[in-house]
Design a protein around this motif. Structure first.
Motif, PDB file in Angstrom:
ATOM      1  N   GLU A  75     147.728 121.007 -70.419  1.00 44.39           N
ATOM      2  CA  GLU A  75     148.137 120.169 -69.276  1.00 44.39           C
ATOM      3  C   GLU A  75     148.937 118.959 -69.764  1.00 44.39           C
ATOM      4  O   GLU A  75     149.912 118.559 -69.127  1.00 44.39           O
ATOM      5  CB  GLU A  75     146.912 119.677 -68.497  1.00 44.39           C
ATOM      6  CG  GLU A  75     146.068 120.766 -67.876  1.00 44.39           C
ATOM      7  CD  GLU A  75     145.013 121.325 -68.829  1.00 44.39           C
ATOM      8  OE1 GLU A  75     145.117 121.081 -70.061  1.00 44.39           O
ATOM      9  OE2 GLU A  75     144.096 122.012 -68.364  1.00 44.39           O
ATOM     10  N   LYS A  78     152.580 119.947 -71.225  1.00 44.41           N
ATOM     11  CA  LYS A  78     153.555 120.193 -70.158  1.00 44.41           C
ATOM     12  C   LYS A  78     154.000 118.885 -69.504  1.00 44.41           C
ATOM     13  O   LYS A  78     155.174 118.670 -69.233  1.00 44.41           O
ATOM     14  CB  LYS A  78     152.938 121.105 -69.081  1.00 44.41           C
ATOM     15  CG  LYS A  78     152.835 122.545 -69.507  1.00 44.41           C
ATOM     16  CD  LYS A  78     152.483 123.429 -68.329  1.00 44.41           C
ATOM     17  CE  LYS A  78     150.998 123.707 -68.329  1.00 44.41           C
ATOM     18  NZ  LYS A  78     150.550 124.585 -67.258  1.00 44.41           N
ATOM     19  N   GLN A 365     156.200 111.670 -60.548  1.00 40.26           N
ATOM     20  CA  GLN A 365     155.113 112.417 -59.913  1.00 40.26           C
ATOM     21  C   GLN A 365     154.388 111.573 -58.860  1.00 40.26           C
ATOM     22  O   GLN A 365     154.022 112.074 -57.798  1.00 40.26           O
ATOM     23  CB  GLN A 365     154.131 112.914 -60.986  1.00 40.26           C
ATOM     24  CG  GLN A 365     154.776 113.851 -61.993  1.00 40.26           C
ATOM     25  CD  GLN A 365     155.196 115.173 -61.393  1.00 40.26           C
ATOM     26  OE1 GLN A 365     154.409 115.842 -60.728  1.00 40.26           O
ATOM     27  NE2 GLN A 365     156.444 115.566 -61.604  1.00 40.26           N
ATOM     28  N   GLU A 368     156.437 111.405 -55.765  1.00 39.49           N
ATOM     29  CA  GLU A 368     156.326 112.634 -54.977  1.00 39.49           C
ATOM     30  C   GLU A 368     155.002 112.668 -54.203  1.00 39.49           C
ATOM     31  O   GLU A 368     154.960 113.042 -53.022  1.00 39.49           O
ATOM     32  CB  GLU A 368     156.449 113.865 -55.890  1.00 39.49           C
ATOM     33  CG  GLU A 368     156.465 115.165 -55.104  1.00 39.49           C
ATOM     34  CD  GLU A 368     156.624 116.400 -55.987  1.00 39.49           C
ATOM     35  OE1 GLU A 368     157.292 116.321 -57.039  1.00 39.49           O
ATOM     36  OE2 GLU A 368     156.055 117.449 -55.614  1.00 39.49           O
ATOM     37  N   ARG A 374     150.877 114.898 -50.907  1.00 39.77           N
ATOM     38  CA  ARG A 374     150.203 115.973 -51.636  1.00 39.77           C
ATOM     39  C   ARG A 374     150.272 115.689 -53.140  1.00 39.77           C
ATOM     40  O   ARG A 374     151.238 115.096 -53.613  1.00 39.77           O
ATOM     41  CB  ARG A 374     150.868 117.325 -51.355  1.00 39.77           C
ATOM     42  CG  ARG A 374     150.476 117.953 -50.019  1.00 39.77           C
ATOM     43  CD  ARG A 374     151.065 119.350 -49.883  1.00 39.77           C
ATOM     44  NE  ARG A 374     152.516 119.357 -50.106  1.00 39.77           N
ATOM     45  CZ  ARG A 374     153.108 119.789 -51.216  1.00 39.77           C
ATOM     46  NH1 ARG A 374     152.410 120.282 -52.211  1.00 39.77           N
ATOM     47  NH2 ARG A 374     154.429 119.742 -51.324  1.00 39.77           N
ATOM     48  N   THR A 375     149.264 116.169 -53.876  1.00 38.18           N
ATOM     49  CA  THR A 375     149.258 115.972 -55.325  1.00 38.18           C
ATOM     50  C   THR A 375     150.134 117.033 -55.993  1.00 38.18           C
ATOM     51  O   THR A 375     149.859 118.228 -55.855  1.00 38.18           O
ATOM     52  CB  THR A 375     147.821 116.101 -55.883  1.00 38.18           C
ATOM     53  OG1 THR A 375     146.989 115.167 -55.192  1.00 38.18           O
ATOM     54  CG2 THR A 375     147.790 115.807 -57.370  1.00 38.18           C
ATOM     55  N   PRO A 376     151.194 116.641 -56.701  1.00 38.86           N
ATOM     56  CA  PRO A 376     152.016 117.627 -57.396  1.00 38.86           C
ATOM     57  C   PRO A 376     151.207 118.383 -58.460  1.00 38.86           C
ATOM     58  O   PRO A 376     150.300 117.803 -59.080  1.00 38.86           O
ATOM     59  CB  PRO A 376     153.110 116.782 -58.064  1.00 38.86           C
ATOM     60  CG  PRO A 376     153.089 115.462 -57.364  1.00 38.86           C
ATOM     61  CD  PRO A 376     151.703 115.264 -56.868  1.00 38.86           C
ATOM     62  N   ASP A 377     151.530 119.660 -58.662  1.00 42.76           N
ATOM     63  CA  ASP A 377     150.773 120.499 -59.609  1.00 42.76           C
ATOM     64  C   ASP A 377     150.680 119.888 -61.004  1.00 42.76           C
ATOM     65  O   ASP A 377     149.652 119.995 -61.665  1.00 42.76           O
ATOM     66  CB  ASP A 377     151.444 121.885 -59.737  1.00 42.76           C
ATOM     67  CG  ASP A 377     151.317 122.676 -58.444  1.00 42.76           C
ATOM     68  OD1 ASP A 377     150.486 122.275 -57.602  1.00 42.76           O
ATOM     69  OD2 ASP A 377     152.066 123.665 -58.280  1.00 42.76           O
ATOM     70  N   LEU A 378     151.779 119.268 -61.441  1.00 44.22           N
ATOM     71  CA  LEU A 378     151.825 118.779 -62.824  1.00 44.22           C
ATOM     72  C   LEU A 378     150.742 117.735 -63.107  1.00 44.22           C
ATOM     73  O   LEU A 378     150.261 117.621 -64.228  1.00 44.22           O
ATOM     74  CB  LEU A 378     153.226 118.190 -63.090  1.00 44.22           C
ATOM     75  CG  LEU A 378     153.643 117.963 -64.538  1.00 44.22           C
ATOM     76  CD1 LEU A 378     153.618 119.258 -65.344  1.00 44.22           C
ATOM     77  CD2 LEU A 378     155.029 117.332 -64.605  1.00 44.22           C
ATOM     78  N   ALA A 380     147.898 117.342 -61.052  1.00 46.11           N
ATOM     79  CA  ALA A 380     146.604 117.680 -60.442  1.00 46.11           C
ATOM     80  C   ALA A 380     145.450 117.634 -61.461  1.00 46.11           C
ATOM     81  O   ALA A 380     144.349 117.178 -61.125  1.00 46.11           O
ATOM     82  CB  ALA A 380     146.682 119.042 -59.763  1.00 46.11           C
ATOM     83  N   PRO A 381     145.653 118.092 -62.707  1.00 45.81           N
ATOM     84  CA  PRO A 381     144.527 118.036 -63.660  1.00 45.81           C
ATOM     85  C   PRO A 381     144.064 116.617 -63.976  1.00 45.81           C
ATOM     86  O   PRO A 381     142.982 116.432 -64.515  1.00 45.81           O
ATOM     87  CB  PRO A 381     145.100 118.687 -64.930  1.00 45.81           C
ATOM     88  CG  PRO A 381     146.337 119.396 -64.511  1.00 45.81           C
ATOM     89  CD  PRO A 381     146.852 118.696 -63.293  1.00 45.81           C
ATOM     90  N   ARG A 386     138.151 114.351 -61.461  1.00 43.21           N
ATOM     91  CA  ARG A 386     137.840 115.317 -62.508  1.00 43.21           C
ATOM     92  C   ARG A 386     136.519 114.993 -63.224  1.00 43.21           C
ATOM     93  O   ARG A 386     135.855 115.889 -63.730  1.00 43.21           O
ATOM     94  CB  ARG A 386     138.973 115.393 -63.534  1.00 43.21           C
ATOM     95  CG  ARG A 386     139.134 114.183 -64.456  1.00 43.21           C
ATOM     96  CD  ARG A 386     140.218 114.482 -65.494  1.00 43.21           C
ATOM     97  NE  ARG A 386     140.475 113.431 -66.455  1.00 43.21           N
ATOM     98  CZ  ARG A 386     141.379 112.465 -66.304  1.00 43.21           C
ATOM     99  NH1 ARG A 386     142.101 112.408 -65.205  1.00 43.21           N
ATOM    100  NH2 ARG A 386     141.567 111.571 -67.254  1.00 43.21           N
TER     101      ARG A 386
END
Ligand SMILES: Cc1cc2nc3c(=O)[nH]c(=O)nc-3n(C[C@H](O)[C@H](O)[C@H](O)COP(=O)(O)OP(=O)(O)OC[C@H]3O[C@@H](n4cnc5c(N)ncnc54)[C@H](O)[C@@H]3O)c2cc1C
Ligand SMILES: [Zn+2]
Lengths: 402, 79
Positions: A75, A78, A365, A368, A374-378, A380-381, A386
Motif C-alpha cells: 500500500e 504504490k 488524494q 479528491e 468518497r475515500t479514494p482507493d489509494l 483507503a488503507p 484501521r
C-alpha cells in the motif's frame, strides 16, 4: 515567509471572510497541496488555508527533503510512487523551479538480517511499481566511491538496496509554489491566523474560531503536523499520535559533488548534499515525546560519529546549523488520512518524519476525498479506523526518518 | 534537546541513559471495557503541557523512574 519572499512569490493577501466551502487548518505542505489540488483538479476555490505563523514554518520547512518510494508494504509503495511521479512533473505544472533533483538512494546493509531486509525491499518495490534493485559492494563503490566499504573496520558494508528515482527538492520552494498555484486560482491564505477552537453543532464541525474571529465551512480539514492532538481534542476525537522532535544538521560546503543519498538502518543516519554543497545529515527521533523546538548536542555527537564510519570525508567538515521539527508519529509508522467519526471534519496526519515526499499525493488524494465525499482507493488503507479494525500498516523499517 | 532525569537512585542523569515508558491514561468517559482496552493500547493523550511518565534507567540502576515533565519546554516538574 519573510517579507522578501512575500514580495517575490506572487501571493495576494485578503481580509478573512465569514464563510468558505473548505477551511484547511495548517499552511504546511499538506494543507497547501490540498488547497492547490482542490483548485486545479476540482475547481473548488472558495477555500481558506489558516496558518498560525507563516506558511512552511512547520515541518514542511524543516525537513531533509528526501523523496522516495522504497517502502516495505504494498500500500505504501504504490502511494509514495505516485508522489515520486507527481514531484517529477510539479515544476513544469506550476512553472516554478523547485531545485528538484534525482539522486538515487543507497540503503546500506551491515548485517545478514539487513541484507535480507534490503533484498525484500527490492522485491516488494519491484512488484508494486517502484524501481529498486539489490546491489553488491562493488556496485556500491561505482555509485558512491566515497563510501568506506569496511565501515571503519566495524560496520562492513555487505550490500545495499538502490532506488535510483529517489530525489530531493527545495522545501520552501515546494510550499511557495503550491501556495501560489492555489492563490492565483482564488484560494485564500491567511497567515498569523490561529485556530483556537472548532465550532460544532451536534456531531458536526461547522467552522473554526480563530484569533480573528469565527469562520464557517462545509468541510474543515486538520493539517497541522505535530500539533494535531490539540485540534483533534477540539473535535472530540482521540488519536493514536505521539509528537516527537526530529533534528537534522548541515555542515559547511564540501567542495566535491556528492551525488546519492546514503542511508543505513544499522547506523541510524542518512546523508545527502544540498544545492549549496552543504552535507545534510539526519538521524532518529528524540526518545521523549515533546513539542520543544530546541536542538541538542547529543544528536550531533553520536550521529556524526556514526556517519564518519561510512563516509570518512565528513571528518574534515564543520557543523554549521542544527534544527528541530516536532513530528506527528503514528504507532505503525504510516500516515492517517481521511474521514473521522465527526461529520464535516477530515484529517491528514501521521506524517511523522516521512511526510515531505507525500506532499503532492497527500494533497491530491485529500482534495479528491473532500470534493467527492468518497475515500479514494489509494488512501483507503490509511484511514483512521484501521486501528480499531486491527488493520494497522506497520512499516517502521522503511519509514526511516526521512 | 538535552534533559536530565532525576533518578532517585543515581541522581540526575542524561535522558540518553533511559528508555521512555508511556503512562496511558484512559479517559473516564470511556466506560465500555473493550473500548477502554483499545484506547489503552492505541490512543495517546500527547499533551502540550505537563504529563506523568515513566523512564527505565537502562544504562544505570535498571529501575523505573516516574516523573512529571512539561512537554513544551522539557522542564522536569517533579517526581
Ligand atoms: C528534521 C526533519 C527532517 C525530515 N526529513 C524528511 C525527509 O527527508 N523526507 C520526508 O518525506 N519527510 C521528512 N520529514 C517529515 C516532513 O517534514 C513532514 O512529515 C511534513 O512536512 C508534514 O507536513 P504537514 O503539512 O503535515 O505539517 P507542517 O509542515 O508541520 O505544517 C503544519 C502547519 O500547521 C500550523 N498550525 C499548527 N497548529 C495550528 C493552529 N492551531 N492554527 C493554525 N495553524 C496551525 C503550523 O504552524 C504549521 O505551519 C522531516 C521532518 C523533520 C522535522
Ligand atoms: Zn538510576
Amino acid at each position: 515567509m519573510n517579507e522578501f519572499m512575500e514580495k517575490k512569490v506572487k501571493l495576494k493577501w485578503y481580509e478573512p471572510k465569514q464563510t468558505y466551502d473548505v477551511i484547511i487548518i495548517g499552511g504546511g505542505g499538506h494543507g497547501l497541496s490540498t488547497a492547490y489540488h482542490l483548485a486545479t483538479r476540482h475547481d473548488i476555490t472558495n477555500v481558506a488555508v489558516l496558518e498560525r505563523k507563516y506558511i512552511g514554518g512547520g515541518n514542511s520547512g524543516r525537513n531533509t527533503t528526501v523523496i522516495r518510494a522504497n517502502y516495505g508494504i504494498p500500500e505504501a509503495v504504490k502511494f509514495y510512487q505516485r508522489s515520486v511521479e507527481l514531484y517529477q512533473r510539479l515544476e513544469e505544472e506550476t512553472d516554478r523551479w523547485m531545485m528538484h533533483k534525482q539522486k538515487g538512494i543507497l540503503w546500506m546493509a551491515h548485517t545478514e538480517a539487513h541484507v535480507r531486509q534490503e533484498k525484500a525491499r527490492a522485491e516488494v518495490n519491484t512488484a508494486f511499481g517502484a524501481k529498486t534493485i539489490y546491489v553488491t559492494p562493488k556496485e556500491i563503490n561505482e555509485i558512491a566511491p566515497e563510501v568506506d566499504l569496511t565501515g571503519g573496520g566495524k560496520w562492513p558494508v555487505l550490500g545495499a538496496s538502490y532506488h535510483p528515482e529517489a530525489a530531493t527538492a527545495r522545501h520552501d520552494r515546494v510550499n511557495w509554489a503550491l501556495a501560489e498555484g492555489a492563490n492565483k486560482r482564488g484560494v485564500y491564505i491567511h497567515q498569523r491566523t490561529e485556530v483556537i477552537d472548532l465550532l460544532k453543532e451536534g456531531n458536526r464541525v461547522i467552522g473554526v474560531m480563530t484569533n480573528h474571529g469565527p469562520m464557517y465551512a462545509k468541510t474543515v480539514m486538520s493539517a497541522v503536523g505535530g500539533h494535531v492532538t490539540r485540534i483533534a481534542r477540539m473535535a472530540g476525537i482521540r488519536l493514536p499520535i505521539r509528537t516527537h522532535p526530529l533534528q537534522a544538521y548541515v555542515t559547511n560546503h564540501y567542495e566535491l559533488e556528492f551525488d546519492p543519498i546514503v542511508a543505513s538502518t544499522s547506523l541510524l543516519f542518512y546523508v545527502s548534499q544540498t544545492a549549496r554543497g552543504e552535507m545534510l545529515i539526519g538521524a532518529e527521533i528524540d526518545r521523549q515525546p515533546s513539542y520543544n523546538y530546541r536542538a541538542g548536542h547529543h544528536l550531533i555527537q553520536t550521529c556524526s560519529f556514526r556517519a564518519i564510519t561510512l563516509l570518512p570525508f565528513l571528518r574534515h567538515l564543520r557543523i554549521l546549523r542544527q534544527w528541530t521539527g516536532v513530528c506527528d508519529m503514528s504507532p505503525d509508522y504510516s500516515p492517517i488520512m481521511g474521514f473521522t467519526p465527526v461529520e464535516g471534519f477530515v484529517i491528514t496526519t501521521g506524517w511523522g518524519t516521512w511526510g515531505f515526499k507525500a506532499i503532492p499525493v497527500g494533497g491530491e488524494q485529500m482534495a479528491e476525498l473532500i470534493a467527492t465525499g468518497r475515500t479514494p482507493d489509494l488512501i483507503a488503507p490509511f484511514a483512521l479506523d484501521r486501528f480499531k479494525k486491527d488493520r494497522t500498516k506497520a512499516d517502521r523499517g522503511s519509514a526511516g526518518t526521512h | 534537546m538535552s534533559i536530565l532525569i532525576p533518578c532517585p537512585h543515581c541522581g540526575p542523569r542524561p535522558v540518553e541513559e533511559f528508555v521512555y515508558g508511556e503512562v496511558p491514561v484512559v479517559p473516564e468517559e470511556i466506560t465500555d471495557p473493550e473500548e477502554r482496552d483499545f484506547d489503552f493500547g492505541f490512543m495517546r493523550n500527547n499533551p502540550e503541557g505537563v504529563q506523568r511518565e515513566a523512564w527505565f534507567h537502562a544504562y544505570g540502576c535498571r529501575r523505573w523512574v516516574y516523573i512529571e515533565r512539561d512537554t513544551v519546554n522539557d522542564e522536569v516538574i517533579g517526581r
